[in-house]
Design a protein around this motif. Sequence first.
Motif, short mmCIF file in Angstrom:
data_model
loop_
_atom_site.label_atom_id
_atom_site.label_comp_id
_atom_site.label_asym_id
_atom_site.label_seq_id
_atom_site.Cartn_x
_atom_site.Cartn_y
_atom_site.Cartn_z
N GLN A 207 3.82 9.50 -3.79
CA GLN A 207 4.85 10.52 -3.62
C GLN A 207 4.94 11.44 -4.83
OE1 GLN A 207 8.24 8.01 -2.86
NE2 GLN A 207 7.83 7.87 -0.65
N THR A 208 4.80 10.86 -6.03
CA THR A 208 4.92 11.64 -7.26
C THR A 208 3.68 12.48 -7.53
OG1 THR A 208 6.32 9.89 -8.17
CG2 THR A 208 5.40 11.46 -9.74
N HIS A 209 2.53 11.98 -7.10
CA HIS A 209 1.25 12.65 -7.36
C HIS A 209 0.55 12.93 -6.03
CE1 HIS A 209 1.79 11.63 -11.62
NE2 HIS A 209 2.12 10.43 -11.21
N PRO A 210 0.93 14.02 -5.36
CA PRO A 210 0.39 14.30 -4.01
C PRO A 210 -1.12 14.51 -3.97
CG PRO A 210 1.65 16.17 -4.86
CD PRO A 210 1.90 15.03 -5.78
N ASP A 211 -1.75 14.81 -5.12
CA ASP A 211 -3.20 14.99 -5.16
C ASP A 211 -3.95 13.72 -5.58
OD1 ASP A 211 -2.99 17.69 -4.42
OD2 ASP A 211 -2.70 18.31 -6.50
N LEU A 212 -3.24 12.60 -5.61
CA LEU A 212 -3.84 11.35 -6.05
C LEU A 212 -5.01 10.97 -5.14
CD1 LEU A 212 -3.22 9.14 -8.24
CD2 LEU A 212 -2.09 7.86 -6.41
N LYS A 213 -6.13 10.56 -5.78
CA LYS A 213 -7.33 10.20 -5.04
C LYS A 213 -7.64 8.70 -5.07
CE LYS A 213 -8.21 14.49 -4.02
NZ LYS A 213 -7.98 14.96 -2.62
N ALA A 214 -7.11 8.00 -6.06
CA ALA A 214 -7.41 6.57 -6.15
C ALA A 214 -6.31 5.84 -6.90
CB ALA A 214 -8.76 6.33 -6.83
N ILE A 215 -6.07 4.60 -6.49
CA ILE A 215 -5.20 3.68 -7.22
C ILE A 215 -6.06 2.52 -7.69
CG2 ILE A 215 -3.24 2.09 -7.09
CD1 ILE A 215 -2.05 3.90 -4.93
N ILE A 216 -6.05 2.27 -9.00
CA ILE A 216 -6.81 1.19 -9.59
C ILE A 216 -5.84 0.06 -9.92
CG2 ILE A 216 -8.26 0.48 -11.54
CD1 ILE A 216 -8.99 3.50 -11.83
N ALA A 217 -6.03 -1.09 -9.30
CA ALA A 217 -5.14 -2.23 -9.53
C ALA A 217 -5.95 -3.41 -10.07
CB ALA A 217 -4.43 -2.63 -8.24
N PRO A 218 -5.86 -3.66 -11.37
CA PRO A 218 -6.62 -4.78 -11.95
C PRO A 218 -5.88 -6.11 -11.81
CG PRO A 218 -5.50 -3.59 -13.69
CD PRO A 218 -5.16 -2.88 -12.40
N THR A 219 -5.31 -6.35 -10.64
CA THR A 219 -4.52 -7.54 -10.34
C THR A 219 -4.64 -7.83 -8.85
OG1 THR A 219 -2.23 -8.23 -9.92
CG2 THR A 219 -2.57 -5.94 -10.49
N SER A 220 -4.88 -9.10 -8.52
CA SER A 220 -5.12 -9.45 -7.12
C SER A 220 -3.89 -9.26 -6.25
CB SER A 220 -5.64 -10.89 -7.02
OG SER A 220 -4.68 -11.82 -7.49
N VAL A 221 -2.70 -9.31 -6.83
CA VAL A 221 -1.47 -9.05 -6.07
C VAL A 221 -1.31 -7.55 -5.84
CG1 VAL A 221 1.05 -9.26 -6.04
CG2 VAL A 221 -0.35 -11.15 -6.91
N GLY A 222 -1.47 -6.79 -6.91
CA GLY A 222 -1.25 -5.35 -6.82
C GLY A 222 -2.22 -4.64 -5.91
N ILE A 223 -3.48 -5.06 -5.90
CA ILE A 223 -4.48 -4.34 -5.10
C ILE A 223 -4.20 -4.48 -3.61
CG2 ILE A 223 -6.17 -6.23 -5.03
CD1 ILE A 223 -8.36 -4.13 -5.35
N VAL A 224 -3.77 -5.66 -3.18
CA VAL A 224 -3.44 -5.87 -1.76
C VAL A 224 -2.22 -5.06 -1.36
CG1 VAL A 224 -2.75 -7.58 -0.04
CG2 VAL A 224 -4.48 -8.17 -1.74
N ALA A 225 -1.21 -5.08 -2.23
CA ALA A 225 0.01 -4.33 -1.94
C ALA A 225 -0.26 -2.83 -1.89
CB ALA A 225 1.08 -4.64 -2.99
N ALA A 226 -1.09 -2.34 -2.81
CA ALA A 226 -1.41 -0.92 -2.84
C ALA A 226 -2.18 -0.50 -1.60
CB ALA A 226 -2.21 -0.59 -4.10
N ALA A 227 -3.10 -1.34 -1.15
CA ALA A 227 -3.87 -1.03 0.06
C ALA A 227 -2.95 -0.92 1.27
CB ALA A 227 -4.94 -2.09 0.29
N GLN A 228 -1.97 -1.83 1.35
CA GLN A 228 -1.02 -1.76 2.47
C GLN A 228 -0.17 -0.51 2.38
OE1 GLN A 228 -0.93 -4.03 5.14
NE2 GLN A 228 0.25 -2.29 5.94
N ALA A 229 0.21 -0.15 1.17
CA ALA A 229 1.01 1.08 0.99
C ALA A 229 0.23 2.31 1.44
CB ALA A 229 1.43 1.21 -0.47
N VAL A 230 -1.06 2.35 1.17
CA VAL A 230 -1.90 3.48 1.59
C VAL A 230 -1.98 3.54 3.12
CG1 VAL A 230 -4.29 4.30 1.65
CG2 VAL A 230 -3.25 3.65 -0.53
N VAL A 231 -2.16 2.38 3.74
CA VAL A 231 -2.20 2.34 5.21
C VAL A 231 -0.88 2.83 5.79
CG1 VAL A 231 -2.33 0.82 7.21
CG2 VAL A 231 -3.93 0.49 5.30
N ASP A 232 0.23 2.31 5.27
CA ASP A 232 1.55 2.66 5.81
C ASP A 232 1.89 4.13 5.57
OD1 ASP A 232 1.75 0.05 6.58
OD2 ASP A 232 3.17 -0.54 5.02
#
Length: 330
Positions: A207-232
Amino acid sequence: MSIFKKALTTATIATTLFAGAAQADDMRIALVVKALGIGFFEAAAKGAEEAAAELGGVEIIYTGPTDTTAEGQIEVINSLIAQQVDAIAVSANDTDALVPTLKKAMQRGITVISWDSGVAEEGRQLHLNPSSNPLIGNMIIKLAADHLPDGGDVAVLSATTTSTNQNIWIEEMNKVMGNYPGINVVATVYGDDLADKSYREATGLMQTHPDLKAIIAPTSVGIVAAAQAVVDAGKVGEVNVTGLGLPSEMAGAIESGASQSFAIWNPIDLGYSATMLAHSLASGAAEAGPGAEIPMGRMGSLTLDENTNGAMADPFVYDSSNIDEFKSIF
């Protein structure tokens, strides 16, 4: 005999330890994780059990707090000290906060090592990195850059602000940013290795960065949550989620297209190696010191640097070409 105590919590640890006490000739090795209920650490516990079965006469105590706090780990470690375990192998929630308690453990004759997320040198005998920190730092930005040939804005979703390993990897990533022209890191946020908070932070990034192209999550919890957020958010194909995750937990993200690729070492190997190292030191078969080589069973040996740190193996990349092969393993 090896006994796997999977459900110890800070409230029940003393009672459970008394109820399942090992025989007098057993070595008790406590695998202390950042928090219970995290798949990465549950896989590491399987590796610890494998090592214990191979060694014989070893009891694995798998434990940790219910949330990712130093205070919770200190409570757990104090309980283990009271039970006079032979060795503590800890993945730390804070580099420095655990040191006084772990020094007390060593003063009581308990072997102490850290693994995955390190403790300051004075609080342990050695630290086992899952891989080389520079290699991991380069890998996490490369995974994003490989799918952005024209560059673009990326953001980092990490664990806690005090997580030793994630902070080092992000530092190493920043050192090599010059190798990836056009890639711009616009923000670093923290989800505290909590799925709901990580999801909210990922949503906030988009929401804050509308031109965002990638989220890097160096944590096994964060990466799954971020992927779900992208889908939703309906951003599949616009925002690529990458970083460090488990194949079993990331298979859906690869299938949906929310993630193009990610990396991880084998947490089973990591738990196995930590147990082998703790046993070698606690049994007197090896001593930790600069330049020492300490056996890790089927994983070979760990060579310690001047700060008594060592690296297990290189990270491995998972994508649509190989995810099905590994998703049922860990």
